[in-house]
Design an enzyme around this catalytic site. Sequence first.
Site, PDB file in Angstrom:
ATOM      1  N   ASP A   1       0.908  -1.137   0.000  1.00  0.00           N
ATOM      2  CA  ASP A   1       0.000   0.000   0.000  1.00  0.00           C
ATOM      3  C   ASP A   1       0.944   1.183   0.000  1.00  0.00           C
ATOM      4  OD1 ASP A   1      -1.440   2.287   0.985  1.00  0.00           O
ATOM      5  OD2 ASP A   1      -3.077   0.913   1.413  1.00  0.00           O
ATOM      6  N   HIS A   2       1.064   1.852  -1.137  1.00  0.00           N
ATOM      7  CA  HIS A   2       2.173   2.818  -1.226  1.00  0.00           C
ATOM      8  C   HIS A   2       2.023   3.991  -0.244  1.00  0.00           C
ATOM      9  CE1 HIS A   2      -0.448   5.119  -3.960  1.00  0.00           C
ATOM     10  NE2 HIS A   2       0.356   6.141  -3.751  1.00  0.00           N
TER      11      HIS A   2
ATOM     12  N   HIS B   1      -5.811   2.837   1.270  1.00  0.00           N
ATOM     13  CA  HIS B   1      -4.942   3.933   1.732  1.00  0.00           C
ATOM     14  C   HIS B   1      -5.512   4.669   2.952  1.00  0.00           C
ATOM     15  CE1 HIS B   1      -2.997   3.079  -1.948  1.00  0.00           C
ATOM     16  NE2 HIS B   1      -3.677   3.876  -2.733  1.00  0.00           N
TER      17      HIS B   1
HETATM   18  C1  BG6 Z   1      -3.623   4.952  -6.287  1.00  0.00           C
HETATM   19  C2  BG6 Z   1      -4.992   5.105  -6.883  1.00  0.00           C
HETATM   20  O1  BG6 Z   1      -3.573   3.830  -5.445  1.00  0.00           O
HETATM   21  O2  BG6 Z   1      -3.303   6.113  -5.547  1.00  0.00           O
HETATM   22  C3  BG6 Z   1      -5.062   6.342  -7.761  1.00  0.00           C
HETATM   23  O3  BG6 Z   1      -5.299   3.960  -7.655  1.00  0.00           O
HETATM   24  C4  BG6 Z   1      -4.604   7.548  -6.986  1.00  0.00           C
HETATM   25  O4  BG6 Z   1      -6.362   6.541  -8.258  1.00  0.00           O
HETATM   26  C5  BG6 Z   1      -3.260   7.306  -6.317  1.00  0.00           C
HETATM   27  O5  BG6 Z   1      -4.498   8.628  -7.901  1.00  0.00           O
HETATM   28  C6  BG6 Z   1      -2.905   8.447  -5.397  1.00  0.00           C
HETATM   29  O6  BG6 Z   1      -1.611   8.272  -4.918  1.00  0.00           O
HETATM   30  P1  BG6 Z   1      -0.738   9.507  -4.470  1.00  0.00           P
HETATM   31  O7  BG6 Z   1       0.522   8.918  -3.938  1.00  0.00           O
HETATM   32  O8  BG6 Z   1      -0.530  10.358  -5.699  1.00  0.00           O
HETATM   33  O9  BG6 Z   1      -1.522  10.256  -3.439  1.00  0.00           O
END
Ligand code: BG6
Length: 486
Positions: free
Chosen positions: A179-180, A242
């Site tokens: 989960d980044h 997230h």
């Molecule tokens: C991803 C989603 O997991 O996270 C995207 O699939 C979203 O829709 C993105 O834009 C947002 O990530 P970050 O790091 O740019 O906030």
Amino acid sequence: MDSMTFVLFGATGDLAKRKIFSALYNLFLDGKMPNSFSIIGLGRREWSDYTFQIHVEQSIKTFSRRSINNSLKMEKFLDAFRYCSLDVTEYEGYKKLLETIERREEQLGLPENRIFYLSVAPEFVDVITSNIKDSGLSSKKGWKRLIIEKPFGHDLKSALELNEKLSRTFEEEEIYRIDHYLGKPMVQNLEGLEFSNPVLKAFMNNQYIANVQITASETVGVEERSDYYDQAGAIRDMFQNHLLQLLMVTAMHLPNKLSAREVGNEKRRIMEFLRPLGNKGVITDVIRGQYVSGEIDGRPVVGYKEEPGIENSSTNDTFIAARLWIDDALWSGVPFYIRTGKRMKEKLTRVVIEFKNPLKDLNMLQHDVMTPNLLVIQISPNEGVSLQLNMKNPLTNQIEPISTEFSASPKNVPEAYELLLFDALRGDSTFFTHWKEVELSWRWVQPILESFEENSLPLHPYRSGSMGPDASYELLQEDGFNWWDL
Ligand code: BG6
């Protein structure tokens, strides 16, 4: 760190190009890769090793946070890359892959430690892991690890099925679910913040905190992902993973030890104490929205229903806000508000912790002139922590908010994928999503999914470039609060 082979499924895809190659490269520059390593890229295209290496170099040139200023180092890095074309559904190809892996292990004197990174569409996860097992790729002599991307299932049932299938090839300790958001440096810093500041730990409870607000807003719309997004919506794309992870790391009690197991246990506890919504809770505590046309940064943009690939009748959620309650001793009575959406006013991820105002409780007049104390944790795009206090301005003799602040520019900060890959390489799963968290998250959102499916909750339109529908403000006003749109 153990020497190893990194097997990348989906090596010609978008995520590899944008994130994975650059993350590995930056780790390499920082001396955070093992002394010896081999990287095998897999894709359907018929590429040579050379074409693949050029592709890796180009991707790094375009997307890395650091430029390439040492061509010798680059050459050495690229030398680790080999390419194998593979139709992931065909068992025979895995035999050829095994030969390539073993040949490189022999050439480089590598032990049979293998990481399999699945950067592929979810429908291929099952067949790939079965083939890894059946072809003997998951060797017994060294360790093996599996890294997979979200989405982990589409609902509770499919997540349970997927997990059951994965567990036939990999033990839970061998699975690293990315989960980044958990790789964002400021999220990783949250526990450290509390750990190193007993003053924060002392105040983080229902005696002092009035409410907690978690926002992840985006300015982008559905982009070229209409097929996926119109099925997923904000609830599956951002909220179930997230946002609930942000809730867990914000609310979790500090464990005695910052180990993967202890942190996992504390996060799971939060999910276990999260009050289930039930059908009534969905109606009173959840706001669903969809963007209509408006302006983003002065540029007109179309509404969701006019986006290419989206039907005019779509009831998909591009925004969701919710009120959550954690019924444990520390947090009971403190509302947690969460919101996320596309085409909002700005791109930001932030946690705002609002402190109680004792003067308000005492009904004292001064409370009107005082802003509550706020602890603001900026997660992205800029990182920072600020604490808002009140002080009398000697010039005006008025009480005014002042803020102590720390912030860092994103350029100097490692990217989420760097931190996460480094952890996976050294076998630390603290900042990965464990199965129990996935399961409990799906369980919690399941009634929301059902009510969205039945279309039994109002779908509030909101203007592109706003911070979401009015109903999401009314949700907080019911409790006497407001979103802190700082
Ligand atoms: C991803 C989603 O997991 O996270 C995207 O699939 C979203 O829709 C993105 O834009 C947002 O990530 P970050 O790091 O740019 O906030």
